[in-house]
Design a protein around this motif. Sequence first.
Motif, PDB file in Angstrom:
ATOM      1  N   VAL A  20       0.861  -1.184   0.000  1.00 41.94           N
ATOM      2  CA  VAL A  20       0.000   0.000   0.000  1.00 41.94           C
ATOM      3  C   VAL A  20       0.895   1.230   0.000  1.00 41.94           C
ATOM      4  O   VAL A  20       1.598   1.507   0.979  1.00 41.94           O
ATOM      5  CB  VAL A  20      -0.934   0.005   1.234  1.00 41.94           C
ATOM      6  N   HIS A  21       0.875   1.950  -1.116  1.00 41.53           N
ATOM      7  CA  HIS A  21       1.829   3.046  -1.294  1.00 41.53           C
ATOM      8  C   HIS A  21       1.442   4.289  -0.492  1.00 41.53           C
ATOM      9  O   HIS A  21       0.355   4.389   0.088  1.00 41.53           O
ATOM     10  CB  HIS A  21       1.974   3.384  -2.784  1.00 41.53           C
ATOM     11  N   THR A  75       3.344   2.001   3.594  1.00 39.32           N
ATOM     12  CA  THR A  75       4.307   3.041   3.927  1.00 39.32           C
ATOM     13  C   THR A  75       3.606   4.390   3.996  1.00 39.32           C
ATOM     14  O   THR A  75       2.783   4.724   3.135  1.00 39.32           O
ATOM     15  CB  THR A  75       5.445   3.114   2.886  1.00 39.32           C
ATOM     16  N   SER A  76       3.924   5.171   5.023  1.00 42.09           N
ATOM     17  CA  SER A  76       3.400   6.526   5.192  1.00 42.09           C
ATOM     18  C   SER A  76       1.863   6.512   5.183  1.00 42.09           C
ATOM     19  O   SER A  76       1.251   5.884   6.045  1.00 42.09           O
ATOM     20  CB  SER A  76       3.967   7.441   4.108  1.00 42.09           C
ATOM     21  N   ASN A  94       6.712   3.986   8.920  1.00 39.36           N
ATOM     22  CA  ASN A  94       6.484   5.429   9.081  1.00 39.36           C
ATOM     23  C   ASN A  94       5.025   5.792   8.818  1.00 39.36           C
ATOM     24  O   ASN A  94       4.718   6.651   7.973  1.00 39.36           O
ATOM     25  CB  ASN A  94       7.408   6.225   8.152  1.00 39.36           C
ATOM     26  N   PRO A  95       4.087   5.150   9.529  1.00 39.80           N
ATOM     27  CA  PRO A  95       2.668   5.361   9.246  1.00 39.80           C
ATOM     28  C   PRO A  95       2.226   6.790   9.538  1.00 39.80           C
ATOM     29  O   PRO A  95       2.500   7.335  10.611  1.00 39.80           O
ATOM     30  CB  PRO A  95       1.976   4.361  10.174  1.00 39.80           C
ATOM     31  N   ALA A  96       1.518   7.402   8.583  1.00 40.71           N
ATOM     32  CA  ALA A  96       1.067   8.792   8.710  1.00 40.71           C
ATOM     33  C   ALA A  96      -0.347   8.810   9.277  1.00 40.71           C
ATOM     34  O   ALA A  96      -1.322   9.023   8.551  1.00 40.71           O
ATOM     35  CB  ALA A  96       1.132   9.493   7.354  1.00 40.71           C
ATOM     36  N   PHE A  97      -0.467   8.611  10.592  1.00 41.60           N
ATOM     37  CA  PHE A  97      -1.785   8.565  11.228  1.00 41.60           C
ATOM     38  C   PHE A  97      -2.414   9.955  11.362  1.00 41.60           C
ATOM     39  O   PHE A  97      -3.589  10.063  11.651  1.00 41.60           O
ATOM     40  CB  PHE A  97      -1.673   7.926  12.616  1.00 41.60           C
ATOM     41  N   THR A 163      11.753  13.268   9.117  1.00 41.95           N
ATOM     42  CA  THR A 163      11.422  14.635   9.518  1.00 41.95           C
ATOM     43  C   THR A 163      10.000  15.025   9.131  1.00 41.95           C
ATOM     44  O   THR A 163       9.603  16.175   9.315  1.00 41.95           O
ATOM     45  CB  THR A 163      12.403  15.631   8.870  1.00 41.95           C
ATOM     46  N   LEU A 164       9.227  14.074   8.614  1.00 46.73           N
ATOM     47  CA  LEU A 164       7.867  14.380   8.165  1.00 46.73           C
ATOM     48  C   LEU A 164       6.800  13.843   9.099  1.00 46.73           C
ATOM     49  O   LEU A 164       5.811  14.519   9.395  1.00 46.73           O
ATOM     50  CB  LEU A 164       7.640  13.808   6.753  1.00 46.73           C
ATOM     51  N   VAL A 165       6.964  12.612   9.560  1.00 55.85           N
ATOM     52  CA  VAL A 165       5.927  11.938  10.343  1.00 55.85           C
ATOM     53  C   VAL A 165       6.495  11.559  11.708  1.00 55.85           C
ATOM     54  O   VAL A 165       7.591  10.989  11.788  1.00 55.85           O
ATOM     55  CB  VAL A 165       5.414  10.686   9.603  1.00 55.85           C
ATOM     56  N   PHE A 166       5.744  11.863  12.749  1.00 53.00           N
ATOM     57  CA  PHE A 166       6.199  11.566  14.111  1.00 53.00           C
ATOM     58  C   PHE A 166       5.068  10.845  14.852  1.00 53.00           C
ATOM     59  O   PHE A 166       4.345  11.439  15.637  1.00 53.00           O
ATOM     60  CB  PHE A 166       6.577  12.860  14.843  1.00 53.00           C
TER      61      PHE A 166
END
Length: 431
Positions: A20-21, A75-76, A94-97, A163-166
Motif C-alpha cells: 500500500v503506497h 508506507t506513510s 512510518n505510518p502517517a496517522f 522529519t515528516l511523520v512523528f
Amino acid sequence: MELYEFARPALMSGKTILFVHGFASSGRSGTARALRTLLPEAEVLAPDLPVDPHEAMALLRGLVAERRPDLILGTSMGGMYAEQLYGFDRILVNPAFRLADTILKNNGLGRKEFHNPREDGQKDFLVTKGLLEEFREVSSHCFEGICEEEKKRVFALFGRRDTLVFTHDLTREHYPQCISYDGEHSLVDSSLLHSVLPVIQWIDDRQRGIQRPSVLIVFDDALRYRHNGEAVSASLKAVEYLAQRFDLQFVVSGDADGWEAMEDKRKWMEDSISVRDVDELREVLVEQLNAGAEDVRVIFDAAYAGDINADLAAVCWQVRTRDALFAYCVESISYDVSKLVNHYEVRFTIRYTEADRDSIVRLQDLAFDKAQAAGDLRLDGRNAVAALLVGGVVVVHLHGKTAIGANQNQDPLHLLRPGHLKELVDADAEV
C-alpha cells in the motif's frame, strides 16, 4: 552490488503480499519494484490508490476480501490505511496517522504531481481543505478494531531520521511491536533490505510454523568491548549474517535497580545493531583498503539515505583514526563526488605508508585461524562470525540438541582454545 543479488526466493515463496503506497505515489513505486526483486517467488499486489481516502479504503477492503494476502506492507499514508485492514499480518513503515496535519505543515495544499506513473495516466491531483477533512475522518478510525490478537499481527517501523511523520509514541500506545531503524521517511532499498526484510522473515517463519535455531549473544562481552563504546564492525557484520539463519537473542546484564544503565544499553543496541546506510559505505572502503586498493570507484543511488558529503568525511576520518591497522599504514584518503543523471559517483584516492601491512594480524583473523587449527568451528571462512563468538556465550540448537560454549579466557592470544566451543557446530550444520 545490485539489488537482485540479495534476492531471497524462499522468503514468502508462493504467498501474496499487498503493498500500500504512500501519498502522491502509485503502485509503480520503487518500493514495489524492490519487493518483487527481493522476493521473486512471492506475488506482490500494488494497486494505484484513489486520491479520495474513502474510495481508497473501499478498494483496499475489497481487494483483501478477494485475495486474502498473507502480508500487508504499507508506507506513510499506506501505513495508515493498512492499520485498518484488520485480520491480516501487517507491517507499517512510518505510518502517517495524522496525514492531514502533516500535509498542512508541509504546505501541501494546491495542485500536486504524482511521484510515479499511474495506470490511468493521471499525472497530478488537487489537494483542498475538503480533501484534508476526508483524510481526518478516515484516519480517525485508526486503532478502533484492536484486540490482543491484532497487537501480535502488527509490526511498526520508524526511521530515526524521518522529519515528516512523528507517530512512534502514538503507535506504541496501541501496538507493542515498534521498531526504530536508521533511515528517513522514504523507504529506500537499503532500509527495505536490512530493516524490513528481517521482519518479513519473522512473519513468514511464524506463518509456516518454523522455529529457527537460537543464538544467545551476551551484550557486554561480545558486542561492546571497545573502551569508547563503539560497535565492533566485525560483530555488526556477524549479526547481519546470523540474523538470516538464526533466532538471535541479546542478553543485557545489570543490577536489579540498574534500570537506567540497562536502558542505555538497549538504546545503544538500537542505534548500533541496525544496519545503517553509512555502514555500507564504511564496509566498502574497509574492504578495498584490506585489498590494498589505491583507486576506488563507488556508485550510490540518487536516493541514498543520508548526507553523502558528510558521511564520506566521517567515514574517511573514522577509518583513518579508529582502526589500528589503517592508522598505521594509510597515509591519506581523498575523494571526489560527481552527481550524474540518476546516481552519485565517488572516486577515492588512497595513499599508503611504507609499513608492511602483511605483518599485522587482525584480532578476528587470529581468532578464525586458531579455530580452524583447533577444529572447533566450521565457519565457512567467515571471520566476522569468529570475532562475534570471542568473549561471549553462545547457545545453538542443532538437530534438537543444545550445545553451550563459554569463553572464560580473555587472553587475545588464546581466544579460541581447543574444546572451548566443542560441539557448537557439527559437520551437518553451517554457521
